[in-house]
Design an enzyme around this catalytic site. Structure first.
Site, PDB file in Angstrom:
ATOM      1  N   PHE A   1       0.865  -1.185   0.000  1.00 25.33           N
ATOM      2  CA  PHE A   1       0.000   0.000   0.000  1.00 25.33           C
ATOM      3  C   PHE A   1       0.896   1.228   0.000  1.00 25.33           C
ATOM      4  CE2 PHE A   1      -2.255   3.613   1.579  1.00 25.33           C
ATOM      5  CZ  PHE A   1      -3.433   3.562   0.842  1.00 25.33           C
TER       6      PHE A   1
ATOM      7  N   ASP B   1       9.315   2.959   2.118  1.00 23.85           N
ATOM      8  CA  ASP B   1       8.100   3.718   2.422  1.00 23.85           C
ATOM      9  C   ASP B   1       7.833   3.558   3.919  1.00 23.85           C
ATOM     10  OD1 ASP B   1       5.591   4.717   2.888  1.00 23.85           O
ATOM     11  OD2 ASP B   1       4.682   3.868   1.084  1.00 23.85           O
TER      12      ASP B   1
ATOM     13  N   LYS C   1       2.268  11.061   7.216  1.00 23.19           N
ATOM     14  CA  LYS C   1       1.438  10.795   8.386  1.00 23.19           C
ATOM     15  C   LYS C   1       1.917  11.519   9.647  1.00 23.19           C
ATOM     16  CE  LYS C   1      -1.236   6.995   6.710  1.00 23.19           C
ATOM     17  NZ  LYS C   1      -0.805   6.099   5.659  1.00 23.19           N
TER      18      LYS C   1
HETATM   19  C1  PLP Z   1      -0.966   6.121   4.250  1.00 27.72           C
HETATM   20  C2  PLP Z   1       0.145   5.592   3.439  1.00 27.72           C
HETATM   21  C3  PLP Z   1       0.499   6.179   2.203  1.00 27.72           C
HETATM   22  C4  PLP Z   1      -0.300   7.297   1.575  1.00 27.72           C
HETATM   23  O1  PLP Z   1      -0.399   8.422   2.386  1.00 27.72           O
HETATM   24  P1  PLP Z   1      -1.554   9.508   2.102  1.00 27.72           P
HETATM   25  O2  PLP Z   1      -1.183  10.655   2.991  1.00 27.72           O
HETATM   26  O3  PLP Z   1      -2.860   8.886   2.467  1.00 27.72           O
HETATM   27  O4  PLP Z   1      -1.472   9.857   0.647  1.00 27.72           O
HETATM   28  C5  PLP Z   1       1.600   5.668   1.543  1.00 27.72           C
HETATM   29  N1  PLP Z   1       2.304   4.648   2.048  1.00 27.72           N
HETATM   30  C6  PLP Z   1       1.998   4.058   3.208  1.00 27.72           C
HETATM   31  C7  PLP Z   1       2.832   2.926   3.716  1.00 27.72           C
HETATM   32  C8  PLP Z   1       0.894   4.490   3.936  1.00 27.72           C
HETATM   33  O5  PLP Z   1       0.556   3.884   5.075  1.00 27.72           O
END
Ligand code: PLP
Length: 404
Positions: free
Chosen positions: A145, A230, A259
């Site tokens: 994700f 990520d 986040k």
């Molecule tokens: C939440 C998330 C994203 C995307 O972040 P947004 O601020 O919702 O665009 C990307 N990678 C990971 C691992 C995430 O948990």
């Protein structure tokens, strides 16, 4: 009867009436919050065990973060990157130092940080590695994700996230997560990067086998490609270390952050990397109107300072052991799988008992808010300010839901 005089049901209906149904929220309507606690429009209190998918690692309205936001609101909120503002250098320097990298590129949402990482890796591939024009590919993992843009969903393996959003962006190769041989075999002369979550959050807090991340690091070094981690959900204290990669002593070429970087107040994301990587970008080649704005920087500076104390990482590691012990005690008592890293847990409920959604609804009725991911899996990710007693409360309520 009581429901007739409560505001919640009407407020739930209103919220559903006027929005696209791209979410299926729990039927609670929150109006205020502090620390690890939420209060709804009828005054009921809930323990937050999701923390905005880790955007609220420091809890709701952390005093130091709120003070920084208030002070900045009174001085300057936006300049665009056409001008330099007085919060920018401190933010970039302090975040770069936290990451152990030379440079930072600020954006807003996590998806934008991922898009930035992809663009930088491709440009690096053509300009530094010497990949033939238009041929770059990036290796990614099944169950990933990374966000919701058209390019990112192009390499999602979740049909809900991907179906009917094509045509898809080419240039990605998907391999099973945690399988180093499969990853190495997927690399060719045009591969510019491996893009991975060091722990797959949305997939249910899936921790790869020990040795996998160091193996990925080694392969990337040997084959001359970038390891992009990520850490948007796993980073910034969630797992008991600053970064999930730290658990195995791994340093990626690029950190993608988001986040929690915005302190639960404003969207702030960033890419951190060394100058030989981020240096490929020249003026006009990438940008964002709001990226690195004064309000975002003022809040994020305080986030970095909170993390620089190490206190939140320590809390997460210590309290995470309590959470782990409690959850492992429920194995065979309604839980069939438990994965914990710091204050981050994926729980597989016996599918014969109830779905993850049902479990979350029952937990909500008992004053604990959590979120299901896939099927019968739920994720717990409380704010790192949660106390031992509050963890015990969540565990007790979970045990009673599973026993009922
Ligand atoms: C939440 C998330 C994203 C995307 O972040 P947004 O601020 O919702 O665009 C990307 N990678 C990971 C691992 C995430 O948990």
């Amino acid at each position: 009867m009581v429901d007739d005089i409560l505001r919640t049901p009407g407020a739930v209906r209103d919220a559903e009436r006027w929005t696209a149904h791209n979410y299926h929220p729990l039927p609670v309507v929150i109006s205020s919050a502090e620390g690890a606690w939420l209060t709804d429009v009828d005054g009921r209190r809930y323990l937050d065990c999701l923390a905005g998918y880790s955007a609220l690692n420091f809890g709701h309205r952390h005093p130091q973060l709120i003070a920084a936001a208030h002070a900045q609101l009174d001085r300057l909120t936006l300049t665009s990157r056409a001008f330099i503002h007085d919060q920018f250098a401190d933010f970039c320097r302090e975040l770069a130092e936290l990451c152990g990298k030379d440079l930072v590129l600020p954006m807003n949402t996590g998806a934008e940080a991922v898009e930035t990482g992809i663009k930088v890796a491709r440009k690096w591939g053509y300009q530094v590695k010497g990949v033939a024009a238009g041929q770059a590919n990036i290796v990614v993992a099944e169950g990933n994700f990374h966000g919701r843009t058209t390019t990112i969903v192009s390499f999602s393996t979740d049909e809900d996230a991907r179906a009917d959003f094509g045509p898809y962006t080419p240039g990605f190769t998907v391999v099973p997560y945690g399988d180093l041989d499969a990853l190495a075999a997927a690399i060719d002369e045009n591969t510019v990067a491996v893009l991975l979550e060091p722990i797959q959050g949305e997939q249910g807090v899936v921790v790869p086998p020990e040795g996998y991340l160091p193996g990925v690091r080694q392969v990337c070094t040997e084959r001359n490609l970038l390891f992009i981690a990520d850490e948007i959900q796993s980073g910034l204290g969630r797992t008991g270390e600053t970064f999930a990669c730290d658990h195995e002593g791994v340093v990626p070429d690029m950190y993608l952050l988001g986040k929690a970087l915005g302190g639960g107040i404003v969207p702030v994301s960033a890419v951190a990397a060394n100058a030989d990587v981020l240096g490929v970008l020249k003026p006009g080649q990438h940008g964002s109107t709001f990226g690195g704005n004064p309000l975002a920087c003022a809040v994020a500076i305080e986030v970095v300072r909170l993390l620089a104390t190490g206190e939140f990482q320590r809390r997460s590691a210590e309290l995470g052991e309590r959470l782990r012990a409690g959850l492992e005690g429920l194995l065979g008592k309604g839980l069939v799988g438990v994965r914990v890293r710091g204050l981050w847990a994926g729980l597989d409920i016996d599918p014969a008992l109830m779905s993850g959604r049902e479990a979350c609804e029952r937990l909500a009725a008992r004053g604990v808010l959590a979120k299901d991911t896939h099927g019968s899996t739920i994720r717990l990710a409380p704010p790192l300010v949660i106390t031992e007693e509050e963890i015990d409360l969540a565990l007790t309520q979970l045990a009673e839901v599973l026993a009922a």
